[in-house]
Write an enzyme that holds these catalytic residues in place. Structure first.
Site, PDB file in Angstrom:
ATOM      1  CD  GLN A   1      68.142  83.443  26.774  1.00 35.44           C
ATOM      2  OE1 GLN A   1      68.445  84.302  27.598  1.00 35.44           O
ATOM      3  NE2 GLN A   1      67.141  83.617  25.933  1.00 35.44           N
TER       4      GLN A   1
ATOM      5  CG  HIS B   1      64.301  79.335  21.218  1.00 38.76           C
ATOM      6  ND1 HIS B   1      63.953  79.552  19.897  1.00 38.76           N
ATOM      7  CD2 HIS B   1      63.888  80.433  21.894  1.00 38.76           C
ATOM      8  CE1 HIS B   1      63.364  80.737  19.788  1.00 38.76           C
ATOM      9  NE2 HIS B   1      63.310  81.294  20.986  1.00 38.76           N
TER      10      HIS B   1
ATOM     11  CG  ASP C   1      70.473  78.534  21.041  1.00 39.51           C
ATOM     12  OD1 ASP C   1      70.971  79.687  21.129  1.00 39.51           O
ATOM     13  OD2 ASP C   1      69.244  78.325  21.061  1.00 39.51           O
TER      14      ASP C   1
ATOM     15  CB  CYS D   1      60.199  80.218  21.128  1.00 34.37           C
ATOM     16  SG  CYS D   1      59.453  81.692  20.459  1.00 34.37           S
TER      17      CYS D   1
ATOM     18  CE  LYS E   1      67.428  85.744  22.752  1.00 37.17           C
ATOM     19  NZ  LYS E   1      66.030  86.141  22.862  1.00 37.17           N
TER      20      LYS E   1
END
Lengths: 410, 175
Positions: free
Chosen positions: A202, A123, A199, A367, A225
């Protein structure tokens, strides 16, 4: 164990909303999730009954607000398996968490020619902060490529990591859905002497994680999220690294002492939390963690694998070779994120047609423009699933996609 | 909710399926200008030749070609634009641009100069007298329905903004 999706849907006020008399079909949770009533009510309750500034006042309200903030931190720490609550730094979002590491750890530990390794599926939040250090410090950025299945191509991993100071990589792609082999990546980075940041934006909302056992140095994710409010994210970091890092944003809350000639920083986690924190959002995030734990991350993960499998089968059956689905073909190797192109129809036009059916999806580059270039497309349509989605949502999607496919055939 | 038929008029789909003036021109003599919509990744490339840039706003667009990729709205808008501006003077192109943006509910005083038209479009005052309303937009009128879908206004204006950037660059470089 399967989820009672009807009961879960009923917990989300926004999913009860109707547009033009029809129900809403929300398939954009990789973008932001909807919020259960328990989260909304927790934020509401905080402002109605406990609101005061934290770590300052000596009166009852201030004590309660401080307990709310630190209680939320303790919940998040337990949820991700953090050895210490003070390793959980609250940020605005995952982007800010990654920037904190790039700006604080990066400036202290990197200089011209030092290597940071990322991947083709990142991302922008895990690209641009490093580009900024390329410009500012002259570091070198290396990219782990991907293969035809949208998996990391690890053929040259050792060469890429050779001499690297940092591996900063997504735990799960927000475009391809690919779940990356974290153990292998972390082991290889460790062997090369590189620090590791994940990261996990998700990942954390959708499957269990234990940062204490994982072996990474930093893990970044965001609250919105994972059923929490917008405006709060998390950086988890190892105590020794966080303690050695210089402060990033200066101000109140992060100091031990300030004089006309200088300042000293306070202890973790507040050293990295300058200014009045987002206490209401933290309370909401704590309530989101409670909700996710009550449902169970294992159950959510199993539900998403089953629903992803159903979606891949149904869309392939209904749309045939018009559909080009990116990412791993095996549902168990991916999260509930499905990016695709559909014949000659542009993703924006597809999303517009779906919107007429109250089906919410994301169209665009997500993104991740470097990934789009690797995939050779300008944009994709992306469907993303969560615990409140079921097969009827996928059925509605398939109908809308058939209409879009016919409408924009060249 | 406005219907899809308001947005996807047949002439729009026709220009999307069969874009006019699609392609490239040699640079030089043509100029090449790229325009991006950072929100969605759409891009337009405009190749442009003027008869004589030193004529300023009386210079005539003698050839134009459109490249890039994007949705049906951005591509059809650029296609129709290319047909409309061919053979026109820069002054006329500016009038057309103003008329088109006015149709998109974008008025020049709303524009911050940073391409923030979509936001301007949402809150724009309608019914304001505009001298460029007199300019005929021809087929481009088919895009009028876009204004009911505010997020798509940027798609419709991408080609126009890129064309105006191309004209500015050409005129500045000829000074």
């Amino acid at each position: 164990m399967s989820l009672d999706v009807q009961a879960i849907k009923a917990d989300f006020p926004l999913l009860q909303r109707q547009i033009d008399g029809e129900r809403l079909i929300y398939l954009d949770s990789a973008n932001t999730s909807q919020k259960p009533a328990a989260v909304i009510e927790a934020v509401d309750r905080y402002y109605r009954t406990h609101n005061a500034n934290v770590h300052r006042g000596s009166y009852q309200l201030a004590v309660e607000a401080t307990a709310d903030l630190e209680g939320a931190r303790a919940k998040v720490a337990r949820f991700i398996g953090a050895p210490h609550a003070h390793e959980v730094i609250f940020t605005k979002n995952a982007t800010e968490a990654i920037n904190l590491v790039a700006q604080s750890w990066g400036r202290a530990n990197l200089s011209a020619g030092d290597v940071v390794v990322i991947s083709d599926m990142e991302h922008h939040a895990n690209i641009v902060p490093w580009h900024m250090l390329v410009d500012e410090l002259g570091i070198e950025l290396r990219w782990i490529p991907i293969d035809e299945q949208g998996q990391l191509d690890l053929t040259d991993l050792d060469r890429l990591l050779d001499g690297a100071a940092m591996l900063s990589i997504t735990a799960m792609s927000n475009v391809l859905g690919t779940i990356n082999p974290l153990d292998r990546l972390i082991t290889a980075a460790r062997a090369a002497g590189a620090a590791v940041m994940l990261d996990a934006s998700q990942h954390v909302p959708h499957m269990p994680i234990n940062v204490g056992r994982l072996g990474a140095d930093f893990v970044a994710f965001t609250g919105h999220k994972m059923l929490g409010p917008m405006g709060i994210g998390v950086l988890w970091g190892r105590t020794d690294l966080l303690e050695a890092m210089p402060p990033w944003i200066g101000g109140g809350e992060m100091i031990l002492n300030v004089t006309k000639t200088g300042f000293t920083t306070t202890e973790l986690p507040w050293k990295f939390e300058a200014g009045t924190p987002m206490v209401g959002d933290a309370v909401g995030l704590g309530a989101a963690v409670d909700y996710l734990e009550a449902v169970g991350l294992e159950a959510i993960r199993n539900h998403e694998v089953a629903l992803t499998s159903y979606a891949m089968r149904l869309l392939t059956d209904r749309l045939g070779d018009q559909l080009h689905l990116f990412g791993p073909s095996e549902p168990a190797q991916r999260g509930g994120v499905l990016s695709f192109t559909l014949g000659d129809a542009h993703p924006h036009d597809i999303a517009q047609v779906l919107d007429q059916h109250n089906v919410c999806v994301r169209a665009g580059h997500h993104c991740a423009k470097p990934l789009m270039q690797v995939l050779g497309v300008g944009a994709t349509t992306r469907v993303s699933l969560y615990l409140y989605n079921d097969e009827s949502d996928i059925d509605a999607l398939a109908g809308g996609l058939e209409e879009a496919s016919a409408m924009f055939a060249l | 909710m406005p219907g899809l038929e308001d947005l996807y008029r047949e002439i729009i789909l026709d220009h999307y399926r069969s874009p006019r003036n699609r392609g490239e021109l040699d640079t030089p003599p043509a100029s090449r200008t790229e325009g991006f919509n950072p929100l969605c990744g759409d891009e337009i490339v405009i190749y442009l030749i003027l008869d004589d840039p030193s004529k300023g706003d009386q210079a005539i667009v003698t050839d134009v070609k459109i490249g890039g990729q994007g949705c049906s709205i951005s591509q059809s808008s650029a296609s129709m634009m290319s047909v409309t501006v061919l053979g026109k003077t820069i002054e006329e192109v500016h009038q057309l641009t103003q008329a088109f943006k006015s149709m998109m509910s974008i008025h020049e005083h709303d524009i911050g100069g940073d391409g923030s038209e979509a936001e301007a479009g949402v809150g724009a005052v309608s019914g304001v007298e505009n001298p460029s309303d007199a300019v005929s937009l021809g087929d481009l009128e088919a895009l009028r329905g876009v204004v009911k879908f505010p997020v798509r206004i940027k798609c419709a204006t991408l080609g126009w903004n890129t064309l105006n950037q191309a004209l500015d660059d050409l005129l500045n470089s000829s000074v």
